[in-house]
Design a protein around this motif. Sequence first.
Motif, PDB file in Angstrom:
ATOM      1  N   ARG A  21     -46.755  10.502  29.669  1.00 35.63           N
ATOM      2  CA  ARG A  21     -47.195  11.107  30.916  1.00 35.63           C
ATOM      3  C   ARG A  21     -47.987  12.375  30.654  1.00 35.63           C
ATOM      4  N   GLN A  22     -48.551  12.911  31.718  1.00 32.46           N
ATOM      5  CA  GLN A  22     -49.344  14.128  31.625  1.00 32.46           C
ATOM      6  C   GLN A  22     -48.432  15.339  31.386  1.00 32.46           C
ATOM      7  N   ILE A  23     -48.959  16.309  30.675  1.00 32.10           N
ATOM      8  CA  ILE A  23     -48.220  17.525  30.382  1.00 32.10           C
ATOM      9  C   ILE A  23     -48.046  18.366  31.647  1.00 32.10           C
ATOM     10  N   GLN A  24     -46.911  19.049  31.722  1.00 30.59           N
ATOM     11  CA  GLN A  24     -46.590  19.941  32.834  1.00 30.59           C
ATOM     12  C   GLN A  24     -46.185  21.303  32.275  1.00 30.59           C
ATOM     13  N   PRO A  25     -46.401  22.389  33.020  1.00 31.94           N
ATOM     14  CA  PRO A  25     -45.960  23.708  32.547  1.00 31.94           C
ATOM     15  C   PRO A  25     -44.464  23.750  32.220  1.00 31.94           C
ATOM     16  N   THR A  26     -43.672  22.936  32.908  1.00 31.62           N
ATOM     17  CA  THR A  26     -42.225  22.914  32.665  1.00 31.62           C
ATOM     18  C   THR A  26     -41.860  22.289  31.320  1.00 31.62           C
ATOM     19  N   ASP A  27     -42.834  21.711  30.619  1.00 35.90           N
ATOM     20  CA  ASP A  27     -42.601  21.113  29.301  1.00 35.90           C
ATOM     21  C   ASP A  27     -42.639  22.149  28.182  1.00 35.90           C
ATOM     22  N   ALA A  28     -42.913  23.392  28.501  1.00 34.31           N
ATOM     23  CA  ALA A  28     -43.178  24.409  27.484  1.00 34.31           C
ATOM     24  C   ALA A  28     -42.055  24.531  26.448  1.00 34.31           C
ATOM     25  N   GLU A  29     -40.808  24.567  26.865  1.00 34.27           N
ATOM     26  CA  GLU A  29     -39.721  24.752  25.895  1.00 34.27           C
ATOM     27  C   GLU A  29     -39.607  23.574  24.933  1.00 34.27           C
ATOM     28  N   ALA A  30     -39.719  22.370  25.455  1.00 36.69           N
ATOM     29  CA  ALA A  30     -39.628  21.182  24.591  1.00 36.69           C
ATOM     30  C   ALA A  30     -40.823  21.122  23.640  1.00 36.69           C
ATOM     31  N   ILE A  31     -41.999  21.479  24.126  1.00 37.26           N
ATOM     32  CA  ILE A  31     -43.177  21.475  23.269  1.00 37.26           C
ATOM     33  C   ILE A  31     -43.097  22.589  22.235  1.00 37.26           C
ATOM     34  N   PHE A  32     -42.557  23.735  22.639  1.00 37.45           N
ATOM     35  CA  PHE A  32     -42.381  24.824  21.678  1.00 37.45           C
ATOM     36  C   PHE A  32     -41.500  24.378  20.514  1.00 37.45           C
ATOM     37  N   ALA A  33     -40.484  23.562  20.787  1.00 33.23           N
ATOM     38  CA  ALA A  33     -39.605  23.059  19.721  1.00 33.23           C
ATOM     39  C   ALA A  33     -40.406  22.261  18.688  1.00 33.23           C
ATOM     40  N   ILE A  34     -41.463  21.597  19.125  1.00 41.48           N
ATOM     41  CA  ILE A  34     -42.315  20.831  18.214  1.00 41.48           C
ATOM     42  C   ILE A  34     -43.339  21.751  17.554  1.00 41.48           C
ATOM     43  N   LYS A  35     -44.030  22.516  18.377  1.00 44.49           N
ATOM     44  CA  LYS A  35     -45.137  23.354  17.909  1.00 44.49           C
ATOM     45  C   LYS A  35     -44.681  24.550  17.063  1.00 44.49           C
ATOM     46  N   SER A  36     -43.405  24.887  17.108  1.00 44.07           N
ATOM     47  CA  SER A  36     -42.898  25.991  16.283  1.00 44.07           C
ATOM     48  C   SER A  36     -42.288  25.493  14.975  1.00 44.07           C
ATOM     49  N   ASP A  37     -42.271  24.194  14.780  1.00 41.28           N
ATOM     50  CA  ASP A  37     -41.698  23.590  13.577  1.00 41.28           C
ATOM     51  C   ASP A  37     -42.734  23.622  12.451  1.00 41.28           C
ATOM     52  N   LEU A  38     -42.459  24.415  11.451  1.00 38.59           N
ATOM     53  CA  LEU A  38     -43.372  24.611  10.335  1.00 38.59           C
ATOM     54  C   LEU A  38     -43.738  23.298   9.648  1.00 38.59           C
ATOM     55  N   GLU A  39     -42.789  22.406   9.497  1.00 40.04           N
ATOM     56  CA  GLU A  39     -43.050  21.129   8.823  1.00 40.04           C
ATOM     57  C   GLU A  39     -43.966  20.233   9.651  1.00 40.04           C
ATOM     58  N   VAL A  40     -43.765  20.184  10.959  1.00 37.58           N
ATOM     59  CA  VAL A  40     -44.600  19.352  11.825  1.00 37.58           C
ATOM     60  C   VAL A  40     -46.032  19.872  11.825  1.00 37.58           C
ATOM     61  N   THR A  41     -46.206  21.161  12.057  1.00 37.34           N
ATOM     62  CA  THR A  41     -47.566  21.710  12.186  1.00 37.34           C
ATOM     63  C   THR A  41     -48.304  21.762  10.849  1.00 37.34           C
ATOM     64  N   ARG A  42     -47.580  21.874   9.769  1.00 33.86           N
ATOM     65  CA  ARG A  42     -48.208  21.870   8.443  1.00 33.86           C
ATOM     66  C   ARG A  42     -48.942  20.564   8.189  1.00 33.86           C
ATOM     67  N   ARG A  43     -48.416  19.477   8.722  1.00 33.98           N
ATOM     68  CA  ARG A  43     -49.014  18.156   8.478  1.00 33.98           C
ATOM     69  C   ARG A  43     -50.419  18.021   9.047  1.00 33.98           C
TER      70      ARG A  43
END
Length: 189
Positions: A21-43
């Motif tokens: 689905r489309q992104i919503q502002p309320t998704d910020a915390e869940a997305i932060f969990a992904i985007k703050s993960d050094l291993e995920v973003t390093r890839r």
Amino acid sequence: MTIDAAFTRFPSLSTNRLHLRQIQPTDAEAIFAIKSDLEVTRRYGQEPHQSLDDTHAWIQRLQADYERREALFWCLTLKGEDIVIGSCTFWNFDPSFHCAEIGYELQQAYQRQGIMAETISAVLTCGFTELGLHRIEANPLAENTPSSSLLLKLSFTYEGNLRQRHFFRGHFEDQLYFGLLKEEWLQSV
């Protein structure tokens, strides 16, 4: 649906296990969990988000990209749960909207479960059948072997290596180029 319709009414997708689905502002915390993960973003060669404010700003940029008809960004959630566990994007559309680049990321806890293959398959179907794309490209970093393997499994063709194209954390990395044509996709489904 056409590309024009996709930028008027966002194309939500479903698979056996997932809702896209489309992104919503309320998704910020869940997305932060992904985007703050050094291993995920390093890839994919980006520094992790340092704060929730970084994620809120990123969401605003994505929403602006959609309004400018520059990107379609799907949030992945498990069916029956509305918590974002990953994403998949079409972006870098060519001017005629016959070609786009695909990008994706997934929270580590959900990796190696076939979720991204399921996601990309649904997005490819939408791209080729609904949006009228002729070609879909992906450009992972050479060190991201799981991504390259996934693309090959989904019938993408390895088309080349741009040597030392991406500078990240003090060194240059090669970027690989993969492409999938509609006719190749049709033969693989």
